[in-house]
Design a protein around this motif. Structure first.
Motif, mmCIF file in Angstrom:
data_model
loop_
_atom_site.group_PDB
_atom_site.id
_atom_site.type_symbol
_atom_site.label_atom_id
_atom_site.label_comp_id
_atom_site.label_asym_id
_atom_site.label_seq_id
_atom_site.Cartn_x
_atom_site.Cartn_y
_atom_site.Cartn_z
ATOM 1 N N GLN A 36 0.809 -1.223 0.000
ATOM 2 C CA GLN A 36 0.000 0.000 0.000
ATOM 3 C C GLN A 36 0.847 1.280 0.000
ATOM 4 O O GLN A 36 0.442 2.282 -0.605
ATOM 5 N N ASP A 37 2.006 1.255 0.640
ATOM 6 C CA ASP A 37 2.842 2.469 0.640
ATOM 7 C C ASP A 37 3.338 2.784 -0.772
ATOM 8 O O ASP A 37 3.300 3.941 -1.208
ATOM 9 N N TYR A 40 0.358 3.893 -2.902
ATOM 10 C CA TYR A 40 -0.093 5.232 -2.513
ATOM 11 C C TYR A 40 0.889 6.296 -3.003
ATOM 12 O O TYR A 40 0.489 7.347 -3.518
ATOM 13 N N ASN A 41 2.184 6.040 -2.836
ATOM 14 C CA ASN A 41 3.179 7.029 -3.269
ATOM 15 C C ASN A 41 3.164 7.251 -4.770
ATOM 16 O O ASN A 41 3.340 8.373 -5.237
ATOM 17 N N LEU A 44 0.241 9.361 -5.366
ATOM 18 C CA LEU A 44 0.488 10.713 -4.842
ATOM 19 C C LEU A 44 1.349 11.529 -5.800
ATOM 20 O O LEU A 44 1.068 12.700 -6.073
ATOM 21 N N ARG A 45 2.387 10.891 -6.346
ATOM 22 C CA ARG A 45 3.283 11.644 -7.242
ATOM 23 C C ARG A 45 2.650 11.886 -8.611
ATOM 24 O O ARG A 45 2.953 12.886 -9.254
ATOM 25 N N GLU A 136 10.547 19.454 -1.926
ATOM 26 C CA GLU A 136 9.526 18.477 -2.315
ATOM 27 C C GLU A 136 8.391 19.152 -3.068
ATOM 28 O O GLU A 136 7.876 18.614 -4.058
ATOM 29 N N PRO B 53 11.030 11.634 -0.233
ATOM 30 C CA PRO B 53 10.742 10.618 0.799
ATOM 31 C C PRO B 53 9.519 9.789 0.426
ATOM 32 O O PRO B 53 8.566 10.292 -0.174
ATOM 33 N N LEU B 54 9.599 8.517 0.765
ATOM 34 C CA LEU B 54 8.454 7.635 0.523
ATOM 35 C C LEU B 54 7.438 7.871 1.636
ATOM 36 O O LEU B 54 7.724 7.636 2.812
ATOM 37 N N ARG B 55 6.302 8.393 1.262
ATOM 38 C CA ARG B 55 5.274 8.712 2.266
ATOM 39 C C ARG B 55 4.591 7.437 2.740
ATOM 40 O O ARG B 55 4.345 6.525 1.942
ATOM 41 N N LYS B 56 4.303 7.440 4.017
ATOM 42 C CA LYS B 56 3.534 6.310 4.550
ATOM 43 C C LYS B 56 2.073 6.500 4.155
ATOM 44 O O LYS B 56 1.570 7.622 4.151
ATOM 45 N N ALA B 57 1.454 5.413 3.820
ATOM 46 C CA ALA B 57 0.031 5.496 3.444
ATOM 47 C C ALA B 57 -0.755 6.098 4.604
ATOM 48 O O ALA B 57 -0.523 5.738 5.766
ATOM 49 N N PRO B 58 -1.639 7.047 4.317
ATOM 50 C CA PRO B 58 -2.362 7.740 5.404
ATOM 51 C C PRO B 58 -3.280 6.820 6.200
ATOM 52 O O PRO B 58 -3.693 7.158 7.307
ATOM 53 N N ARG B 59 -3.609 5.695 5.628
ATOM 54 C CA ARG B 59 -4.472 4.729 6.326
ATOM 55 C C ARG B 59 -4.273 3.373 5.661
ATOM 56 O O ARG B 59 -3.630 3.282 4.616
#
Lengths: 212, 237
Positions: A36-37, A40-41, A44-45, A136, B53-59
């Motif tokens: 999921q990370d 999601y990233n 997001l990008r 960023e 930075p690799l963001r952590k999934a918000p949920r």
């Protein structure tokens, strides 16, 4: 290229994929927790907005579960990235049909936040945080300016650390097209970042007299 | 900078060139500052992207059965009850149809049922013919029409006795073993005078139909209960 955690398909992952293909939602949820990370990233990008990215991520996982029977082996991460890229394309198409949302989240008063929540990192000093936020912010700004086809390739290759073959699988284009898009995306990003020269770390600043 | 060189530099940066292509490019890089400059630009862009930075999934994005449109898991016995309900309902309608159409067919076709189980229909259809029998003709004369059924046993008995006597006489007389055939005719004659109302054919008794309806309803209720319990349990997840 960066080492990718999803590149190596372990036996456990194969078992989980097999179980998920048999309709086992718990098995698929285990895969979700693992990826999921990354998913999601990527969203997001590509989208540049955390709420839209969360929505696209959720949509991507729902779609992935429903079509997991079509997964025929290979890189599961690449297959997932294809799903999230499609979800992002759908979101971008929807955005075209309605007013665009600002990159920066608004405060309760309706003003743009100087330091958006998605840039915050509690481990940094205020100065570092401000610099990182700005950098960023600048990178995301330049990513947003890229055509979506270029953006998805550069996000997967340079941010997710996927190799060319995986990216080609994810976006369903030939390897040669991936190389071309990646090269042009990197160059355009570099040109865009020249406008944020003062934000860049010394090692990333353009050499005097460099010409593109 | 042409497109071909740009792609070569980008691929070189990622180590994706063949050794021969790589060596050729390195040779050019050593003599061409513009090429070196572009390579540095590409490296710089790639380095900056890698620094994101690799963001952590918000949920957690884990899925629930509802999100993927999965039905609540039903107990293993559920299909068995579904089968029983369907079968009982089917049988019920079959018996209703059999009773309705079977009766109509019997009424329309006097010969229906000669093969088996048709004796009552024959008696109903051929009731008037019974008057031809000498014993039967005497019966209506002796009793009022309303009480016609009462004297019937007498007439049938007399007819049966007569037939049996005749058979016995024949056997004694000729030594022929035809008695079973003769005797077998006797019950048929015996049934003839039964009134039409009393002999209305019922292929499947009502009690069976009630039982089938009961089974179907009970099974359907059990299914409903199982489904409801499963849905409630699923919603609590």
């Amino acid at each position: 290229m960066r080492e990718t955690s999803g590149k190596i398909i372990s036996m456990d992952e194969q078992t989980l994929i097999h179980d998920a293909q048999a309709g086992n939602l718990d098995a698929f949820n285990t895969l979700i927790l693992h990826y999921q990370d990354s998913v999601y990233n990527t969203a997001l990008r590509i989208l540049g907005d955390d709420d839209l990215a969360a929505d696209a991520t959720q949509e991507a996982f729902i779609s992935a579960f429903k079509s997991i029977s079509t997964f025929r082996g290979g890189s599961f991460k690449a297959w997932l990235m294809r799903t999230v890229t499609n979800a992002c394309y759908d979101e971008l198409r929807r955005q075209k049909r309605r007013p665009t949302t600002p990159l920066e989240p608004d405060t309760d008063d309706g003003d743009e936040m100087d330091s958006p929540r998605w840039l915050a990192d509690p481990n940094m000093t205020p100065d570092q945080k401000a610099e990182a936020d700005e950098l960023e912010h600048a990178l995301q700004h330049c990513l947003n300016d890229l055509p979506v086809d270029f953006k998805s390739v550069v996000v997967m290759a340079d941010i997710q650390g996927m190799d060319y073959t995986e990216v080609a699988v994810a976006v369903r284009v030939p390897l040669g097209t991936i190389k071309s898009r990646l090269a042009r995306a990197r160059l355009r990003l570099r040109e865009c970042l020249q406008g944020f020269e003062e934000l860049l770390p010394a090692s990333f600043r353009l050499e005097e007299g460099s010409s593109v | 900078m042409n497109q071909r060189d740009l792609e070569l530099l980008s691929s070189y940066l990622d180590g994706q060139l063949k050794p021969s292509d790589s060596a050729r490019l390195e040779s050019r890089l050593s003599t061409d500052p513009d090429l070196r400059s572009v390579l540095n630009d590409l490296r710089s862009a790639r380095g900056l992207l890698r620094q994101l930075p690799l963001r952590k999934a918000p949920r957690n994005f884990t899925l629930t059965p509802k999100m993927v449109g999965k039905n609540p898991p039903l107990p293993r016995a559920y299909p068995a009850f579904r089968f029983v309900t369907a079968l009982a309902t089917l049988l019920f309608f079959f018996t209703v149809g059999l009773n309705i159409f079977g009766t109509q067919l019997a009424a329309e076709s006097p010969n229906f049922g000669y093969g088996g189980g048709g004796a009552p229909e024959i008696s109903a259809a051929e009731a008037p013919a019974a008057t031809e029998a000498p014993a039967a003709t005497e019966a209506p004369a002796l009793a009022p029409p309303a009480a016609q059924s009462a004297p019937l046993p007498t007439t049938t008995l007399s007819a049966e006795d007569a037939a049996r006597n005749a058979a016995e006489t024949q056997v004694e007389k000729f030594g022929v073993t035809e008695a079973p055939g003769l005797q077998s005719q006797a019950p048929a004659q015996d049934a003839q005078p039964v009134p039409a109302e009393a002999s209305r054919p019922v292929f499947v008794p009502a009690i069976w139909q009630v039982a089938l309806v009961g089974v179907a309803l009970l099974s359907a209720l059990v299914m409903l209960f199982m489904r409801q319990v499963s849905i409630n349990r699923w919603r609590r997840k």
